[in-house]
Design a protein around this motif. Sequence first.
Motif, PDB file in Angstrom:
ATOM      1  N   GLY A  99      10.584  -3.064 -14.253  1.00 20.06           N
ATOM      2  CA  GLY A  99      10.953  -3.474 -12.904  1.00 20.06           C
ATOM      3  C   GLY A  99       9.798  -3.676 -11.941  1.00 20.06           C
ATOM      4  O   GLY A  99      10.011  -3.770 -10.728  1.00 20.06           O
ATOM      5  N   LYS A 100       8.576  -3.794 -12.460  1.00 18.89           N
ATOM      6  CA  LYS A 100       7.405  -3.981 -11.579  1.00 18.89           C
ATOM      7  C   LYS A 100       7.534  -5.267 -10.766  1.00 18.89           C
ATOM      8  O   LYS A 100       7.371  -5.266  -9.541  1.00 18.89           O
ATOM      9  CB  LYS A 100       6.112  -4.025 -12.406  1.00 18.89           C
ATOM     10  CG  LYS A 100       5.842  -2.807 -13.242  1.00 18.89           C
ATOM     11  CD  LYS A 100       4.524  -2.917 -13.995  1.00 18.89           C
ATOM     12  CE  LYS A 100       4.471  -4.070 -14.975  1.00 18.89           C
ATOM     13  NZ  LYS A 100       5.438  -3.924 -16.094  1.00 18.89           N
ATOM     14  N   SER A 101       7.815  -6.362 -11.453  1.00 17.58           N
ATOM     15  CA  SER A 101       7.945  -7.650 -10.763  1.00 17.58           C
ATOM     16  C   SER A 101       9.168  -7.678  -9.862  1.00 17.58           C
ATOM     17  O   SER A 101       9.167  -8.311  -8.808  1.00 17.58           O
ATOM     18  CB  SER A 101       8.001  -8.803 -11.777  1.00 17.58           C
ATOM     19  OG  SER A 101       6.776  -8.923 -12.473  1.00 17.58           O
ATOM     20  N   THR A 102      10.232  -6.985 -10.274  1.00 17.23           N
ATOM     21  CA  THR A 102      11.425  -6.895  -9.432  1.00 17.23           C
ATOM     22  C   THR A 102      11.089  -6.222  -8.113  1.00 17.23           C
ATOM     23  O   THR A 102      11.501  -6.686  -7.040  1.00 17.23           O
ATOM     24  CB  THR A 102      12.538  -6.104 -10.157  1.00 17.23           C
ATOM     25  OG1 THR A 102      12.890  -6.789 -11.356  1.00 17.23           O
ATOM     26  CG2 THR A 102      13.768  -5.956  -9.274  1.00 17.23           C
ATOM     27  N   LEU A 103      10.324  -5.137  -8.166  1.00 20.16           N
ATOM     28  CA  LEU A 103       9.915  -4.439  -6.941  1.00 20.16           C
ATOM     29  C   LEU A 103       9.019  -5.323  -6.086  1.00 20.16           C
ATOM     30  O   LEU A 103       9.162  -5.381  -4.858  1.00 20.16           O
ATOM     31  CB  LEU A 103       9.203  -3.142  -7.299  1.00 20.16           C
ATOM     32  CG  LEU A 103       8.713  -2.277  -6.130  1.00 20.16           C
ATOM     33  CD1 LEU A 103       9.839  -1.969  -5.150  1.00 20.16           C
ATOM     34  CD2 LEU A 103       8.077  -0.986  -6.651  1.00 20.16           C
ATOM     35  N   LEU A 104       8.107  -6.051  -6.723  1.00 18.22           N
ATOM     36  CA  LEU A 104       7.223  -6.951  -5.974  1.00 18.22           C
ATOM     37  C   LEU A 104       8.029  -8.051  -5.284  1.00 18.22           C
ATOM     38  O   LEU A 104       7.771  -8.390  -4.124  1.00 18.22           O
ATOM     39  CB  LEU A 104       6.194  -7.572  -6.928  1.00 18.22           C
ATOM     40  CG  LEU A 104       4.950  -8.175  -6.250  1.00 18.22           C
ATOM     41  CD1 LEU A 104       4.036  -7.056  -5.732  1.00 18.22           C
ATOM     42  CD2 LEU A 104       4.175  -9.054  -7.216  1.00 18.22           C
ATOM     43  N   ASN A 105       9.025  -8.596  -5.977  1.00 16.67           N
ATOM     44  CA  ASN A 105       9.882  -9.632  -5.389  1.00 16.67           C
ATOM     45  C   ASN A 105      10.684  -9.097  -4.207  1.00 16.67           C
ATOM     46  O   ASN A 105      10.965  -9.835  -3.251  1.00 16.67           O
ATOM     47  CB  ASN A 105      10.823 -10.201  -6.448  1.00 16.67           C
ATOM     48  CG  ASN A 105      10.118 -11.079  -7.462  1.00 16.67           C
ATOM     49  OD1 ASN A 105       9.038 -11.600  -7.206  1.00 16.67           O
ATOM     50  ND2 ASN A 105      10.716 -11.231  -8.629  1.00 16.67           N
ATOM     51  N   LEU A 106      11.060  -7.832  -4.258  1.00 17.41           N
ATOM     52  CA  LEU A 106      11.764  -7.217  -3.137  1.00 17.41           C
ATOM     53  C   LEU A 106      10.855  -7.112  -1.917  1.00 17.41           C
ATOM     54  O   LEU A 106      11.265  -7.386  -0.790  1.00 17.41           O
ATOM     55  CB  LEU A 106      12.276  -5.827  -3.533  1.00 17.41           C
ATOM     56  CG  LEU A 106      13.486  -5.795  -4.469  1.00 17.41           C
ATOM     57  CD1 LEU A 106      13.679  -4.394  -5.035  1.00 17.41           C
ATOM     58  CD2 LEU A 106      14.742  -6.246  -3.733  1.00 17.41           C
ATOM     59  N   ILE A 107       9.596  -6.736  -2.136  1.00 20.26           N
ATOM     60  CA  ILE A 107       8.638  -6.660  -1.022  1.00 20.26           C
ATOM     61  C   ILE A 107       8.382  -8.055  -0.456  1.00 20.26           C
ATOM     62  O   ILE A 107       8.242  -8.237   0.758  1.00 20.26           O
ATOM     63  CB  ILE A 107       7.316  -6.009  -1.478  1.00 20.26           C
ATOM     64  CG1 ILE A 107       7.565  -4.578  -1.975  1.00 20.26           C
ATOM     65  CG2 ILE A 107       6.304  -5.980  -0.326  1.00 20.26           C
ATOM     66  CD1 ILE A 107       6.351  -3.928  -2.624  1.00 20.26           C
ATOM     67  N   ASP A 127       1.264 -10.842  -8.762  1.00 20.78           N
ATOM     68  CA  ASP A 127       2.028 -10.526  -9.969  1.00 20.78           C
ATOM     69  C   ASP A 127       1.208 -10.876 -11.204  1.00 20.78           C
ATOM     70  O   ASP A 127       1.221 -12.017 -11.676  1.00 20.78           O
ATOM     71  CB  ASP A 127       3.359 -11.281  -9.962  1.00 20.78           C
ATOM     72  CG  ASP A 127       4.332 -10.754 -11.003  1.00 20.78           C
ATOM     73  OD1 ASP A 127       3.930  -9.879 -11.801  1.00 20.78           O
ATOM     74  OD2 ASP A 127       5.490 -11.198 -11.024  1.00 20.78           O
ATOM     75  N   GLU A 128       0.492  -9.904 -11.725  1.00 19.67           N
ATOM     76  CA  GLU A 128      -0.399 -10.098 -12.875  1.00 19.67           C
ATOM     77  C   GLU A 128      -1.228 -11.376 -12.742  1.00 19.67           C
ATOM     78  O   GLU A 128      -1.172 -12.255 -13.617  1.00 19.67           O
ATOM     79  CB  GLU A 128       0.408 -10.139 -14.169  1.00 19.67           C
ATOM     80  CG  GLU A 128       1.015  -8.799 -14.553  1.00 19.67           C
ATOM     81  CD  GLU A 128       1.508  -8.785 -15.984  1.00 19.67           C
ATOM     82  OE1 GLU A 128       0.669  -8.640 -16.891  1.00 19.67           O
ATOM     83  OE2 GLU A 128       2.719  -8.926 -16.182  1.00 19.67           O
ATOM     84  N   PRO A 129      -1.994 -11.512 -11.678  1.00 19.91           N
ATOM     85  CA  PRO A 129      -2.695 -12.778 -11.419  1.00 19.91           C
ATOM     86  C   PRO A 129      -3.747 -13.129 -12.460  1.00 19.91           C
ATOM     87  O   PRO A 129      -4.111 -14.287 -12.599  1.00 19.91           O
ATOM     88  CB  PRO A 129      -3.341 -12.543 -10.054  1.00 19.91           C
ATOM     89  CG  PRO A 129      -3.529 -11.056  -9.979  1.00 19.91           C
ATOM     90  CD  PRO A 129      -2.321 -10.488 -10.675  1.00 19.91           C
TER      91      PRO A 129
END
Length: 271
Positions: free
Chosen positions: A52-60, A169-171
């Motif tokens: 859920g790392k990207s999910t959390l980033l998308n929420l921010i 996101d993992e750039p």
Amino acid sequence: MTEAKADSKYIEIHNVAQTFKTPKGSFPALRGITLNVAKGDFVALIGHSGCGKSTLLNLIAGLTLPTEGSLIAAGREISGPGPDRAMVFQNHSLLPWMTCEANIMLAVERVFGKQETKAQLKARTAAALELVGLTHAAHKRPGEISGGMKQRVGIARALSMEPKVLLMDEPFGALDALTRAKLQDELLAIVAKTKSTVVMVTHDVDEAVLLSDQIVMMTNGPAATIGEVLHVELPRPRERVTLADDPRYQHYRKAVIDFLYTRQGHVEKAA
């Protein structure tokens, strides 16, 4: 950071949960996420795939809204995307028919187009290109530059909007090891200059320790949550060669590896 910060709750995430509806029913991606990020901090989100790392980033970023809980940035509730939060994706997401300069200008015009003259907008674009060392590539198209350069244009585009928060996101995930290391060093210099607040998703333990003030370690999904937050108290500026033999660096690195591979268990990627 070792010093107390006045804006210790610049980003506030309180008891956030995210559940997605799927053809097979509800899928609980995140639960009970509570986290504070200080202004100017660099935070890395790390964990196994599917945590859920990207999910959390998308929420921010405001790209999705939480099922439960609340998110606040700079004193305002996050209710959608905004220029105060700029995103850099693993894929550079540049428009291939436009030059590097034109790709950045799109973002600049979107944010500042009603307030500034054409000359001022061009100056902002030029400053962003200079910040990532790509002035010489201003009139080249994405297909004419390397993968590392494309990512630098993506970072320049995000910074050109003068965001309060830079989300990544993992750039550097798709880049070779040498290019990745070079861009990590450049990012350290850029963040030191811009004083940006950064939240970055990564799978790379060394990247997390090198760049971060906080490493947020996620438990395995579904219903992933924050397992542990590690505060990295290494002085800045940071030099990767010097840190390689620093016992504090090794301590932080071991702590993250212990969490990911001992307490959470190693998760093999699907072939």
